[in-house]
Design a protein around this motif. Structure first.
Motif, PDB file in Angstrom:
ATOM      1  N   SER A 283       0.366   7.839   6.423  1.00  0.00           N
ATOM      2  CA  SER A 283       0.564   8.818   7.595  1.00  0.00           C
ATOM      3  C   SER A 283       0.624   8.050   8.704  1.00  0.00           C
ATOM      4  O   SER A 283       0.189   6.587   8.761  1.00  0.00           O
TER       5      SER A 283
ATOM      6  N   PHE B  98       2.406  18.876   5.504  1.00  0.00           N
ATOM      7  CA  PHE B  98       2.378  18.469   4.413  1.00  0.00           C
ATOM      8  C   PHE B  98       1.886  19.611   3.330  1.00  0.00           C
ATOM      9  O   PHE B  98       1.017  19.298   2.635  1.00  0.00           O
TER      10      PHE B  98
ATOM     11  N   PRO C 207       1.140   5.622  -0.615  1.00  0.00           N
ATOM     12  CA  PRO C 207       0.627   7.097  -0.193  1.00  0.00           C
ATOM     13  C   PRO C 207       0.349   7.887  -1.531  1.00  0.00           C
ATOM     14  O   PRO C 207       1.031   7.358  -2.722  1.00  0.00           O
TER      15      PRO C 207
ATOM     16  N   ASP D 256      -9.512  -1.963   5.763  1.00  0.00           N
ATOM     17  CA  ASP D 256      -9.414  -2.928   7.242  1.00  0.00           C
ATOM     18  C   ASP D 256      -9.548  -4.462   6.812  1.00  0.00           C
ATOM     19  O   ASP D 256      -8.977  -5.314   7.492  1.00  0.00           O
TER      20      ASP D 256
ATOM     21  N   PRO E 266      -2.933   4.175  -3.515  1.00  0.00           N
ATOM     22  CA  PRO E 266      -3.794   5.209  -3.027  1.00  0.00           C
ATOM     23  C   PRO E 266      -4.708   5.641  -3.980  1.00  0.00           C
ATOM     24  O   PRO E 266      -4.568   5.698  -4.889  1.00  0.00           O
ATOM     25  N   THR E 267      -6.077   6.037  -3.337  1.00  0.00           N
ATOM     26  CA  THR E 267      -7.050   6.523  -4.350  1.00  0.00           C
ATOM     27  C   THR E 267      -6.512   7.722  -5.334  1.00  0.00           C
ATOM     28  O   THR E 267      -6.596   7.344  -6.480  1.00  0.00           O
TER      29      THR E 267
ATOM     30  N   ILE F 219      -6.145  -5.434   5.580  1.00  0.00           N
ATOM     31  CA  ILE F 219      -5.175  -5.622   6.459  1.00  0.00           C
ATOM     32  C   ILE F 219      -5.437  -6.908   7.138  1.00  0.00           C
ATOM     33  O   ILE F 219      -4.232  -7.500   7.662  1.00  0.00           O
TER      34      ILE F 219
ATOM     35  N   THR G  31       3.194   2.399   3.233  1.00  0.00           N
ATOM     36  CA  THR G  31       3.586   3.663   3.320  1.00  0.00           C
ATOM     37  C   THR G  31       2.639   5.178   3.203  1.00  0.00           C
ATOM     38  O   THR G  31       1.357   4.759   2.615  1.00  0.00           O
TER      39      THR G  31
ATOM     40  N   ILE H 111       0.623  -1.248  -0.026  1.00  0.00           N
ATOM     41  CA  ILE H 111      -0.063  -0.040  -0.133  1.00  0.00           C
ATOM     42  C   ILE H 111       0.916   1.250  -0.025  1.00  0.00           C
ATOM     43  O   ILE H 111       1.704   1.324   0.914  1.00  0.00           O
TER      44      ILE H 111
ATOM     45  N   GLY I 107     -10.015   1.168  -4.593  1.00  0.00           N
ATOM     46  CA  GLY I 107     -10.963   1.474  -3.881  1.00  0.00           C
ATOM     47  C   GLY I 107     -10.540   2.408  -2.802  1.00  0.00           C
ATOM     48  O   GLY I 107      -9.203   2.518  -2.406  1.00  0.00           O
TER      49      GLY I 107
HETATM   50  P1  NAP Z   1      -2.745   7.887   4.236  1.00  0.00           P
HETATM   51  O1  NAP Z   1      -4.041   8.665   4.003  1.00  0.00           O
HETATM   52  O2  NAP Z   1      -2.386   7.308   5.457  1.00  0.00           O
HETATM   53  O3  NAP Z   1      -3.006   6.782   3.056  1.00  0.00           O
HETATM   54  C1  NAP Z   1      -1.778   6.134   2.756  1.00  0.00           C
HETATM   55  C2  NAP Z   1      -2.285   4.693   1.970  1.00  0.00           C
HETATM   56  O4  NAP Z   1      -3.404   3.873   2.835  1.00  0.00           O
HETATM   57  C3  NAP Z   1      -3.428   5.109   0.956  1.00  0.00           C
HETATM   58  O5  NAP Z   1      -3.203   4.146  -0.136  1.00  0.00           O
HETATM   59  C4  NAP Z   1      -4.962   5.015   1.656  1.00  0.00           C
HETATM   60  O6  NAP Z   1      -5.833   4.688   0.728  1.00  0.00           O
HETATM   61  C5  NAP Z   1      -4.430   3.661   2.536  1.00  0.00           C
HETATM   62  N1  NAP Z   1      -5.500   3.592   3.535  1.00  0.00           N
HETATM   63  C6  NAP Z   1      -6.215   4.497   4.142  1.00  0.00           C
HETATM   64  N2  NAP Z   1      -6.965   3.862   5.122  1.00  0.00           N
HETATM   65  C7  NAP Z   1      -6.582   2.820   5.229  1.00  0.00           C
HETATM   66  C8  NAP Z   1      -6.982   1.540   6.133  1.00  0.00           C
HETATM   67  N3  NAP Z   1      -7.919   1.703   7.160  1.00  0.00           N
HETATM   68  N4  NAP Z   1      -6.456   0.488   5.830  1.00  0.00           N
HETATM   69  C9  NAP Z   1      -5.381   0.284   4.740  1.00  0.00           C
HETATM   70  N5  NAP Z   1      -5.048   1.377   3.900  1.00  0.00           N
HETATM   71  C10 NAP Z   1      -5.590   2.305   4.299  1.00  0.00           C
HETATM   72  O7  NAP Z   1      -1.491   8.830   3.691  1.00  0.00           O
HETATM   73  P2  NAP Z   1      -1.467   9.821   2.497  1.00  0.00           P
HETATM   74  O8  NAP Z   1      -2.057  11.000   2.921  1.00  0.00           O
HETATM   75  O9  NAP Z   1      -1.644   9.084   1.420  1.00  0.00           O
HETATM   76  O10 NAP Z   1       0.036  10.011   2.409  1.00  0.00           O
HETATM   77  C11 NAP Z   1       0.813  11.140   3.302  1.00  0.00           C
HETATM   78  C12 NAP Z   1       1.329  10.785   4.393  1.00  0.00           C
HETATM   79  O11 NAP Z   1       2.412   9.568   4.152  1.00  0.00           O
HETATM   80  C13 NAP Z   1       2.409  11.474   5.360  1.00  0.00           C
HETATM   81  O12 NAP Z   1       2.160  11.575   6.497  1.00  0.00           O
HETATM   82  C14 NAP Z   1       3.699  11.304   4.782  1.00  0.00           C
HETATM   83  O13 NAP Z   1       4.682  11.682   5.620  1.00  0.00           O
HETATM   84  C15 NAP Z   1       3.699   9.815   4.868  1.00  0.00           C
HETATM   85  N6  NAP Z   1       4.611   9.252   3.755  1.00  0.00           N
HETATM   86  C16 NAP Z   1       5.781   8.741   4.436  1.00  0.00           C
HETATM   87  C17 NAP Z   1       6.658   8.154   3.610  1.00  0.00           C
HETATM   88  C18 NAP Z   1       7.859   7.573   4.281  1.00  0.00           C
HETATM   89  O14 NAP Z   1       8.872   7.042   3.540  1.00  0.00           O
HETATM   90  N7  NAP Z   1       8.174   7.707   5.742  1.00  0.00           N
HETATM   91  C19 NAP Z   1       6.892   8.897   2.354  1.00  0.00           C
HETATM   92  C20 NAP Z   1       5.635   9.189   1.754  1.00  0.00           C
HETATM   93  C21 NAP Z   1       4.770   9.717   2.534  1.00  0.00           C
HETATM   94  P3  NAP Z   1      -6.805   5.734   0.065  1.00  0.00           P
HETATM   95  O15 NAP Z   1      -5.919   6.838  -0.905  1.00  0.00           O
HETATM   96  O16 NAP Z   1      -7.934   5.059  -0.644  1.00  0.00           O
HETATM   97  O17 NAP Z   1      -7.380   6.374   1.441  1.00  0.00           O
END
Ligand code: NAP
Length: 500
Positions: A245, A393, A166, A229, A193-194, A232, A243, A164, A222
């Motif tokens: 939040s 962000f 981001p 959930d 990611p969507t 997972i 990767t 999965i 989706g």
């Molecule tokens: P996010 O909202 O946490 O989403 C990340 C991924 O998780 C997306 O594919 C999302 O799908 C999916 N997701 C959401 N709810 C889920 C659930 N209950 N179960 C499984 N998957 C689920 O993060 P984001 O806004 O895309 O990315 C930004 C964040 O990523 C920031 O905090 C950034 O710092 C972090 N990041 C970290 C790194 C690193 O290497 N440390 C690198 C890049 C980004 P949907 O899009 O469909 O909601």
């Protein structure tokens, strides 16, 4: 180019993109399509399928059924397939980059670079295939064990890996999971990611054409909030590489049970600037680090902690340099473009408003047009302000002036995050000592925080992650040793020992 693009027609009907199951492109039985809009001009880029739980089950089942065939494909062959995939990505980089630019509002050149960087990861992962070579040991190094006990250790895949990524690097940060997973002999279910699904779904065509057999790689699209959930906690998923939040990562860790996890999460990287720092290099690093892709990077510079003698001139020069950034259309490679959606813009504005209310001074920016937030420089930020701790962000750089190095270390470490840290100084001995004190995965001396080169270990402490990524580390973390111990009999021994 036209011929190449025609290869992708298989995955869509006009603007309706399908999902990828057992080597075939499908329309979801949910009948629900999610529109993906360009965050810059709100144009429709396409629709993705909102998959059902039954379709998730099917994807996992396909992946499980194909573990044996893929595991038994020689490592050398798996590496060749990754190399084929890298070649295709390079051939299609301009097309995919343009799509990514439209889908995520990333400047066109950066979007193309994201595709090419992913090709490099696939290539380097294939080159690193010898990480999967096993070892042999004899027991006689330990008291009580003898040379007749011999272990043969080889590396085996974990099974079905869920990848999965981001929205900010939807192609690269799913690709960096897929390549090591496949090299190690795992089968894969990818949930992109969507906002980024359309570009990332092209892995289906690329990997199939590169030679990955049907069912070894599957894509489910989706909303994470709807199917996440279920995915997972699915009992047939054997490992999760995620990767996103910290909030989603923590939630995922709670429901994943005993599955091994690799988590790359949020960050609040702080730049400590000492009085003797090279001012030009520091300014360049801060402006590029804070504002590339509008600050929507895990390793963006998210706080600057300058010492008293350098603070005024540093802020003045950062403002001067920031004014040179171009703002607007990502297709024209403007430095600053739209944030991913209006909700994120509202959040960023909330942080700015909170800081101003509590006494921060706006040195530049604080303007919004549509989804574009002007690069914003805040001075006199204090630790009672949300921007001192929350991951923005977005394109804001808060300056928290400090009086001592100890205070800078304390503020850096007080963060819930621990991704990277930066120290700008000409005193390398002092920098190394400060580095020892910082509770982060990586410390950059005289450079902006960043992920990569991709073979370096990449780690987040505290809420920034779990486990180590990086080409070699990801391969090792997505496979495990399997040990066979030979217990030789004393009877057949021919070896003579030295005289006592
Ligand atoms: P996010 O909202 O946490 O989403 C990340 C991924 O998780 C997306 O594919 C999302 O799908 C999916 N997701 C959401 N709810 C889920 C659930 N209950 N179960 C499984 N998957 C689920 O993060 P984001 O806004 O895309 O990315 C930004 C964040 O990523 C920031 O905090 C950034 O710092 C972090 N990041 C970290 C790194 C690193 O290497 N440390 C690198 C890049 C980004 P949907 O899009 O469909 O909601």
């Amino acid at each position: 180019m036209t011929n190449l693009i025609q290869e992708f027609n298989i995955m869509r009907d006009d603007l309706d993109y399908k999902f990828f199951l057992n080597g075939e492109w499908k329309v979801s039985s949910s009948g629900i399509k999610i529109p993906i809009k360009n965050p810059y001009n709100n144009d429709l880029v396409g629709y993705i399928q909102a998959c059902t739980k039954e379709e998730v089950n099917q994807a996992v089942k396909n992946a499980k059924e194909n573990i044996e065939c893929w595991e038994n494909t020689p490592i050398k062959k798996r590496a060749e397939i990754l190399k084929n995939a890298a070649n295709l990505m390079n051939q299609w980089a301009n097309y995919l980059g343009e799509l990514l630019m439209k889908e995520n509002g990333k400047p066109l050149n950066s979007a193309i670079s994201e595709i090419k960087r992913t090709a490099l990861i696939f290539d380097a992962t294939a080159e690193a295939k010898s990480e999967l070579i096993g070892t042999t040991m004899t027991g006689d190094i330990m008291e009580g064990a003898s040379k007749e006990k011999i272990s043969i250790t080889y590396r085996v895949p974990l099974g079905v890996v869920l990848c999965i990524g981001p929205f900010n690097y939807p192609f690269n940060l799913t690709g960096s999971k897929i390549a090591p997973a496949l090299l190690a002999g795992n089968t894969v279910v990818m949930k992109p990611p969507t906002e980024g699904s359309i570009t990332a779904s092209h892995f289906g065509v690329i990997l199939q054409k590169a030679g990955v057999p049907s069912g070894v790689f599957n894509i489910i699209t989706g909303r994470g909030s709807e199917i996440g959930d279920f995915l997972i906690s699915h009992p047939e998923i054997n490992m999760i590489n995620f990767t996103g939040s910290s909030e989603t990562g923590k939630h995922l860790a709670k429901i994943a049970g005993m599955k091994p996890l690799l988590l790359e999460l949020g960050g609040k990287d702080a730049a400590i600037v000492l009085n003797d720092a090279d001012i030009n290099n520091t300014v360049k690093s801060i402006v590029s680090g804070a504002f590339s892709y509008n600050g929507q990077r895990c390793t963006a510079v998210k706080r600057v902690l300058p010492m008293p003698d350098i603070a005024d001139i540093l802020i003045e020069k950062v403002v001067e340099e920031t004014k040179k950034l171009t703002i607007g259309d990502p297709s024209q490679n403007r430095n600053i473009g739209p944030l991913i959606n209006s909700k994120q813009c509202d959040y960023v504005q909330e942080l700015i408003a909170d800081a101003i209310k509590k006494g921060a001074e706006v040195k530049y920016g604080n303007k919004r047009e549509g989804n574009i937030i002007w690069p914003t420089i805040l001075d006199k930020v204090t630790t009672d302000m949300r921007i001192a701790w929350e991951e923005q962000f977005g394109p804001i750089v808060p300056f928290i002036r400090v009086k001592t190095i100890e205070e800078a270390i304390e503020i850096s470490n007080k963060s819930e995050y621990g991704l990277q840290g930066m120290i700008f100084t000409n005193n390398i001995d002092l920098a190394l000592n400060i580095a020892q004190e910082l509770d982060v995965g990586t410390i950059q001396i005289n450079g902006q925080s960043s992920r990569g080169p991709d073979h370096f270990p990449f780690i987040g402490t505290k809420a920034s992650g779990m486990g180590t990524q990086g080409i070699k580390y990801s391969i090792l973390n997505m496979s495990r040793p399997k040990v066979v111990v030979m217990n030789l009999s004393e009877k057949g021994k021919l070896i003579r020992f030295c005289n006592q």
